[in-house]
Motif scaffolding. Sequence first.
Motif, PDB file in Angstrom:
ATOM      1  N   ASN A 312       0.800  -1.215   0.000  1.00 59.96           N
ATOM      2  CA  ASN A 312       0.000   0.000   0.000  1.00 59.96           C
ATOM      3  C   ASN A 312       0.838   1.271   0.000  1.00 59.96           C
ATOM      4  O   ASN A 312       0.405   2.316   0.497  1.00 59.96           O
ATOM      5  N   VAL A 313       2.097   1.198  -0.506  1.00 57.39           N
ATOM      6  CA  VAL A 313       2.963   2.369  -0.579  1.00 57.39           C
ATOM      7  C   VAL A 313       3.457   2.471  -2.021  1.00 57.39           C
ATOM      8  O   VAL A 313       3.917   1.490  -2.600  1.00 57.39           O
ATOM      9  N   THR A 314       3.356   3.714  -2.567  1.00 53.70           N
ATOM     10  CA  THR A 314       3.779   3.931  -3.960  1.00 53.70           C
ATOM     11  C   THR A 314       4.775   5.081  -4.012  1.00 53.70           C
ATOM     12  O   THR A 314       4.543   6.128  -3.399  1.00 53.70           O
ATOM     13  N   LEU A 315       5.913   4.874  -4.717  1.00 54.72           N
ATOM     14  CA  LEU A 315       6.921   5.924  -4.886  1.00 54.72           C
ATOM     15  C   LEU A 315       6.461   6.819  -6.020  1.00 54.72           C
ATOM     16  O   LEU A 315       6.210   6.343  -7.133  1.00 54.72           O
ATOM     17  N   GLU A 316       6.380   8.117  -5.750  1.00 54.37           N
ATOM     18  CA  GLU A 316       5.912   9.056  -6.764  1.00 54.37           C
ATOM     19  C   GLU A 316       7.029   9.942  -7.306  1.00 54.37           C
ATOM     20  O   GLU A 316       6.996  10.344  -8.468  1.00 54.37           O
ATOM     21  N   ARG A 317       8.010  10.275  -6.477  1.00 54.48           N
ATOM     22  CA  ARG A 317       9.065  11.169  -6.928  1.00 54.48           C
ATOM     23  C   ARG A 317      10.312  10.937  -6.094  1.00 54.48           C
ATOM     24  O   ARG A 317      10.223  10.628  -4.910  1.00 54.48           O
ATOM     25  N   ALA A 318      11.474  11.097  -6.716  1.00 48.37           N
ATOM     26  CA  ALA A 318      12.735  10.920  -5.993  1.00 48.37           C
ATOM     27  C   ALA A 318      13.745  11.913  -6.531  1.00 48.37           C
ATOM     28  O   ALA A 318      13.848  12.136  -7.741  1.00 48.37           O
ATOM     29  N   TRP A 326      18.887  10.691  -0.875  1.00 53.19           N
ATOM     30  CA  TRP A 326      17.664  10.825  -1.675  1.00 53.19           C
ATOM     31  C   TRP A 326      16.533  11.428  -0.829  1.00 53.19           C
ATOM     32  O   TRP A 326      16.392  11.124   0.334  1.00 53.19           O
ATOM     33  N   ARG A 327      15.732  12.310  -1.486  1.00 52.25           N
ATOM     34  CA  ARG A 327      14.453  12.759  -0.922  1.00 52.25           C
ATOM     35  C   ARG A 327      13.362  12.140  -1.779  1.00 52.25           C
ATOM     36  O   ARG A 327      13.288  12.356  -2.982  1.00 52.25           O
ATOM     37  N   ILE A 328      12.528  11.351  -1.122  1.00 53.33           N
ATOM     38  CA  ILE A 328      11.546  10.534  -1.837  1.00 53.33           C
ATOM     39  C   ILE A 328      10.137  10.882  -1.349  1.00 53.33           C
ATOM     40  O   ILE A 328       9.883  10.946  -0.139  1.00 53.33           O
ATOM     41  N   MET A 350      11.635   9.737   7.979  1.00 52.26           N
ATOM     42  CA  MET A 350      10.408  10.386   7.518  1.00 52.26           C
ATOM     43  C   MET A 350      10.457  11.843   7.938  1.00 52.26           C
ATOM     44  O   MET A 350      10.470  12.166   9.115  1.00 52.26           O
ATOM     45  N   ASP A 351      10.507  12.742   6.938  1.00 53.27           N
ATOM     46  CA  ASP A 351      10.587  14.168   7.236  1.00 53.27           C
ATOM     47  C   ASP A 351       9.220  14.720   7.680  1.00 53.27           C
ATOM     48  O   ASP A 351       9.109  15.377   8.711  1.00 53.27           O
ATOM     49  N   THR A 363       7.066  12.613   2.880  1.00 51.59           N
ATOM     50  CA  THR A 363       8.405  12.869   2.293  1.00 51.59           C
ATOM     51  C   THR A 363       9.423  12.093   3.134  1.00 51.59           C
ATOM     52  O   THR A 363       9.530  12.290   4.349  1.00 51.59           O
ATOM     53  N   LEU A 364      10.181  11.236   2.464  1.00 48.11           N
ATOM     54  CA  LEU A 364      11.157  10.362   3.125  1.00 48.11           C
ATOM     55  C   LEU A 364      12.585  10.810   2.757  1.00 48.11           C
ATOM     56  O   LEU A 364      12.831  11.400   1.706  1.00 48.11           O
TER      57      LEU A 364
END
Length: 370
Positions: A312-318, A326-328, A350-351, A363-364
């Motif tokens: 249930n987690v999707t990467l959208e931008r990195a 990396w900021r993800i 986790m920011d 934002t990770l």
Amino acid sequence: MSEVFLFLLAEGMATADTPWPVLIRTAQGLEYRTNLGNLPPELAGTAVVAILPMEMVGSCVIGPVPGRRPRRESLAYAAEEQLATALETSHLAFGATDEKGCRRVITIELEVYRQMISLLQTQGIDPVAVHVDADLLGGDEVCALWFEGRWLLGGYSGARLAVSTQAAQVLAHHLPSMPWMAEAQEVAAPLYNRQINSALDTLVQGRAGAIDLRQGDFRRRRNGPSWHRLAGALVLVFLMVSLADYLRAEWLLQRTSQQHAENIMAFERWAPGQPSGPDLAARVSALEHRPKPSTSVERLASFAEQLVEAGNVTLERAESSPGQGWRIEVAAQGFSDLERMRDRLPGVGMDHARQAEQGVRATLSWQEAE
């Protein structure tokens, strides 16, 4: 080599043609008489030694001639004073030097000798040697032999003569005591004092010390190369082949060394800083099959796979920042999904996170391991 002895008898000198009577002793020791025109055909293929009567030749002795191996011209000039004919019309044959340096010389009229050789060759005979019957009386003492109705005088240092019985009786008064040899059935005069079994055997046995008249221009021409010339040619060919092999081996060694140096230079350009080692091919193969280091993108893809596996987690931008990792940005259905992700990926920070219209966005921060 088995040899046949062909004695040209003195009574044939007058005609000097095919009726010339001859005495033949075969290699098996058989003896028979015939003439030059009736020689058996098989003699043409054998080694024939021709024996001339002493009446055809002259003999003298010359003193030492300067030089280790004097030329024939020098020997001829030394004998000229003792010859009754000019050098231009004579054929001279020289013997070996004795202990005093002297040599025996046999001389024959050049044209007579040339005709005699031609006559033999016409009958298919090319004699391997030509001797004189009186010169076959070798040995260490002066001696005489009754042969074909005359006395032959010879021996180590004596004169070479052929004389009748009457002449021999006159000479005997001026000669030292010596053997006068004859066969039992050939006792010719009171001079006879030693019986022999065979006059022919006595002459044949003396061939080793006799002068061979096939010298100079009359030297026998061989049909093929002599064994020493053939051996010399084979040795030369072997040396040339060995030299070619050696030069080729040297060229291959130099080319191999040059190729090896070029290969090392190419390896250093291909893999700078890597030791080449003695087995360059094995070193290249090991470097080609070693695990390649993963890139930042490859490591990010691996991280994304772990996010998906968390559920249930999707990467959208990195985004990647030098020195900051990396900021993800990710999207999840709820905060519980983010908590589960943090449990599975403890290296992720986790920011901040916020509620969105459809689920939760966060934002990770992720510092990839080198």
